[in-house]
Design a protein around this motif. Sequence first.
Motif, mmCIF file in Angstrom:
data_model
loop_
_atom_site.group_PDB
_atom_site.id
_atom_site.type_symbol
_atom_site.label_atom_id
_atom_site.label_comp_id
_atom_site.label_asym_id
_atom_site.label_seq_id
_atom_site.Cartn_x
_atom_site.Cartn_y
_atom_site.Cartn_z
ATOM 1 N N SER A 111 0.821 -1.206 0.000
ATOM 2 C CA SER A 111 0.000 0.000 0.000
ATOM 3 C C SER A 111 0.855 1.257 0.000
ATOM 4 O O SER A 111 0.513 2.253 -0.646
ATOM 5 C CB SER A 111 -0.941 0.007 1.217
ATOM 6 N N PHE A 112 2.007 1.220 0.688
ATOM 7 C CA PHE A 112 2.858 2.404 0.763
ATOM 8 C C PHE A 112 3.530 2.699 -0.573
ATOM 9 O O PHE A 112 3.655 3.845 -0.979
ATOM 10 C CB PHE A 112 3.924 2.215 1.845
ATOM 11 N N VAL A 113 3.956 1.670 -1.282
ATOM 12 C CA VAL A 113 4.640 1.862 -2.561
ATOM 13 C C VAL A 113 3.655 2.196 -3.670
ATOM 14 O O VAL A 113 3.889 3.097 -4.487
ATOM 15 C CB VAL A 113 5.472 0.616 -2.924
ATOM 16 N N LEU A 114 2.532 1.480 -3.721
ATOM 17 C CA LEU A 114 1.585 1.655 -4.816
ATOM 18 C C LEU A 114 0.760 2.926 -4.684
ATOM 19 O O LEU A 114 0.476 3.592 -5.683
ATOM 20 C CB LEU A 114 0.662 0.435 -4.911
ATOM 21 N N ASN A 115 0.365 3.278 -3.471
ATOM 22 C CA ASN A 115 -0.434 4.490 -3.278
ATOM 23 C C ASN A 115 -0.120 5.069 -1.900
ATOM 24 O O ASN A 115 -0.892 4.900 -0.959
ATOM 25 C CB ASN A 115 -1.927 4.190 -3.411
ATOM 26 N N PRO A 116 1.019 5.755 -1.765
ATOM 27 C CA PRO A 116 1.421 6.259 -0.440
ATOM 28 C C PRO A 116 0.428 7.247 0.151
ATOM 29 O O PRO A 116 0.253 7.282 1.363
ATOM 30 C CB PRO A 116 2.780 6.910 -0.712
ATOM 31 N N ALA A 117 -0.211 8.027 -0.694
ATOM 32 C CA ALA A 117 -1.185 9.004 -0.178
ATOM 33 C C ALA A 117 -2.323 8.304 0.543
ATOM 34 O O ALA A 117 -2.683 8.666 1.672
ATOM 35 C CB ALA A 117 -1.720 9.863 -1.325
ATOM 36 N N LYS A 118 -2.896 7.307 -0.098
ATOM 37 C CA LYS A 118 -4.014 6.580 0.501
ATOM 38 C C LYS A 118 -3.569 5.811 1.735
ATOM 39 O O LYS A 118 -4.284 5.737 2.745
ATOM 40 C CB LYS A 118 -4.618 5.626 -0.530
ATOM 41 N N VAL A 124 -3.424 7.801 9.300
ATOM 42 C CA VAL A 124 -3.752 8.966 10.126
ATOM 43 C C VAL A 124 -5.139 8.820 10.755
ATOM 44 O O VAL A 124 -5.377 9.262 11.881
ATOM 45 C CB VAL A 124 -3.658 10.256 9.284
ATOM 46 N N GLN A 125 -6.052 8.161 10.049
ATOM 47 C CA GLN A 125 -7.385 7.937 10.610
ATOM 48 C C GLN A 125 -7.321 7.048 11.849
ATOM 49 O O GLN A 125 -8.167 7.140 12.738
ATOM 50 C CB GLN A 125 -8.296 7.311 9.559
ATOM 51 N N VAL A 126 -6.311 6.176 11.901
ATOM 52 C CA VAL A 126 -6.162 5.279 13.037
ATOM 53 C C VAL A 126 -5.420 5.957 14.185
ATOM 54 O O VAL A 126 -5.841 5.907 15.342
ATOM 55 C CB VAL A 126 -5.423 3.990 12.614
ATOM 56 N N ALA A 587 -9.661 16.525 -8.005
ATOM 57 C CA ALA A 587 -9.016 15.324 -7.473
ATOM 58 C C ALA A 587 -7.515 15.403 -7.740
ATOM 59 O O ALA A 587 -7.081 15.934 -8.769
ATOM 60 C CB ALA A 587 -9.611 14.077 -8.127
ATOM 61 N N ILE A 588 -6.730 14.875 -6.809
ATOM 62 C CA ILE A 588 -5.266 14.977 -6.879
ATOM 63 C C ILE A 588 -4.674 13.638 -7.296
ATOM 64 O O ILE A 588 -5.085 12.579 -6.822
ATOM 65 C CB ILE A 588 -4.694 15.420 -5.518
ATOM 66 N N SER A 589 -3.681 13.690 -8.173
ATOM 67 C CA SER A 589 -3.003 12.482 -8.624
ATOM 68 C C SER A 589 -2.143 11.915 -7.496
ATOM 69 O O SER A 589 -1.375 12.658 -6.873
ATOM 70 C CB SER A 589 -2.121 12.786 -9.839
ATOM 71 N N PRO A 590 -2.226 10.608 -7.236
ATOM 72 C CA PRO A 590 -1.389 10.021 -6.184
ATOM 73 C C PRO A 590 0.062 9.847 -6.618
ATOM 74 O O PRO A 590 0.926 9.572 -5.788
ATOM 75 C CB PRO A 590 -2.052 8.657 -5.936
ATOM 76 N N ALA A 591 0.357 10.022 -7.906
ATOM 77 C CA ALA A 591 1.698 9.738 -8.421
ATOM 78 C C ALA A 591 2.748 10.699 -7.900
ATOM 79 O O ALA A 591 3.941 10.378 -7.907
ATOM 80 C CB ALA A 591 1.682 9.760 -9.949
ATOM 81 N N PHE A 592 2.340 11.894 -7.453
ATOM 82 C CA PHE A 592 3.318 12.907 -7.039
ATOM 83 C C PHE A 592 3.294 13.137 -5.532
ATOM 84 O O PHE A 592 3.878 14.104 -5.039
ATOM 85 C CB PHE A 592 3.047 14.212 -7.779
ATOM 86 N N TYR A 593 2.625 12.236 -4.812
ATOM 87 C CA TYR A 593 2.513 12.401 -3.374
ATOM 88 C C TYR A 593 3.896 12.393 -2.710
ATOM 89 O O TYR A 593 4.716 11.515 -2.965
ATOM 90 C CB TYR A 593 1.650 11.295 -2.773
#
Length: 615
Positions: A111-118, A124-126, A587-593
């Motif tokens: 999850s961190f490598v593929l979509n770090p933003a998500k 953070v919700q946890v 909406a923001i692209s996750p690629a530049f997070y």
Amino acid sequence: MEPQASNASELFILQYTSIYSLQALPTPDLSLISAFLTCPKTGQLPSLVYPALDLKNGQGAVIYAICLTIPFILFYIARWAVYLAQRSSREPSRVPPTVPYMVPYLGAVFSFVLNPAKCLEATVQVVGPQATYGLKVLNNTLYFLNGPENVARIWKYKSVITTPNVQTFVLINVFGMARKAVKMYTLDNSGIQPDLIQGSDVAPHNRIDYLTHAGFHKLLNGVHLPNFYRRWSSSFVRRLECLCIGSEWTEVPDIMHFWEGPLTASLNEAFAGPVLEKLNPHFTDNFNKFLPYVHGMMMGLPRWCMPKAHKLRDGLNEDVRQWHALARAQFKESDIAEDGDTDPWWGSTAIRERQKILGNVENWDYDSIAASDFGLLWGANINVHTAAIWTIVEVFRDSSLLYRVRAELAAANVTDITSPEDIEKILCLPLLQSVHSEVLRLRVEVQSVFTSEKEEIRINEWRFPKKSLVLVPTGPAHRDPNFWNTRDGQFPLDTFWADRFLAYPNDPRSGPIRKSEAAVAKASRKQTQDNTPKYISAGMNDSFMPYGVGERTCPGRFFARREIVAFCAKVVNELDIEITSTEKEFAISPAFYGLGTQRPLKNIPFRVRRRKVEC
């Protein structure tokens, strides 16, 4: 009604059971589970369990899946227990708690490598928006440091914290520098200050970190900044005049792509002179085409996975090599302009000096210097232009804000952004400065990375083991409801508010920082006849950090501020723009997070024409 999780620890179980509540299943035969758990050590399954392997048997498949996941669920529950124990600890000095994860060793790597933003948003919700925590990624634990009281303490360790691994990683994977050259960064433990860090014995000519950093400062916020800005602004004004924009509306499919071209070409010319674009008229286009591939290249994907990206990189490196070769052959001291800085071959004093510095570093050759300068241009361009374009998007999508910005520019009599007098005027305009700062607060997500090779880092109650990676993210800081003013929720922190950084003397609830009711009541008793707003930037260093934090704060921040406000002033004064996108919130692209200024996920269409100014 869907079941709801009563707390964060139940979230996984809720998600798991919801998968199987979508269809009615027969009551499972519990003897299957019993047989699986009493399986002999030989690893042979009892005959009773074989029906579970038959995918046509819906009951057996479900039971088999549940049995396989039981160890992971138990491991996850155990990690939760450890996390809660760490979090509730009252030890005066302790390692931050590690967020629970389900798969041993791997942790949150996928999850961190593929979509770090998500991934980080879910974390953070946890743990909470201002919590300091660890995130398991393979065999490493990444520590995320949050909270202004913690950020303020980072300066205490400026002599021991470094970021060499980040530089080497990017130089190899993104810019294709040879490993023997990159190794010189790894060996340089001397720091970025004039004096060597205690214990370092790096030779003066191999202090690559300090020498290049000092050059950036001299160019971007030192004696050469006025000339650098003049070169950029003159080039941009010239390119703006050449754009195909007439008195009638012209429809354009994407505002980011439209403006990136002239902005990038102007900045590259300010750095390196006109030779690059003359050698290859497509250099700017190829340069910007390379940008979307950076995320994949930082993941280390091989050439066969990203052939176009590697082809673009090879071509750009070759263009830089040709520029260097021509400049080495043609440059003469007499080519330097009267300002003592600009020349038509290398572009500036900073680049000329940079060639001498890098040429003396051991294990560096012309290919290494070319890759380094390619990286320099990329780093200079990647964030500032996107922020500048976001600024005009926000101004032009709000007609009342557009009217106010134009009125502010007219009152200041701003007519020529290339003029030293006019740029100083622009930098003092409170509304435009507030718009600029709010764009950075809302649109910048950068992770400042620190590590200490020699000793632990102790920040308040937190203890970070030596050689561990400590990240300071801007997102939680820029959206901290305990710090920022929202006017009691009227202007949420995930939305743009042009006046957020303005304080009005007769409005005690104005200003960027949240005030207590007592402070509001006290300020209400002070009224003045002059209600002119003031731009506020003081008192926010540890909560507003769009250029990073610590001694490695971006050296280009002073030029970036000039480009962003000057670009906005020029476009607002001379053009009419209508944002035709149907999106209310982009909406923001996750690629530049984590890389800096975030980019929109989709194109932002608009139409443009030359402004008709009524006399």
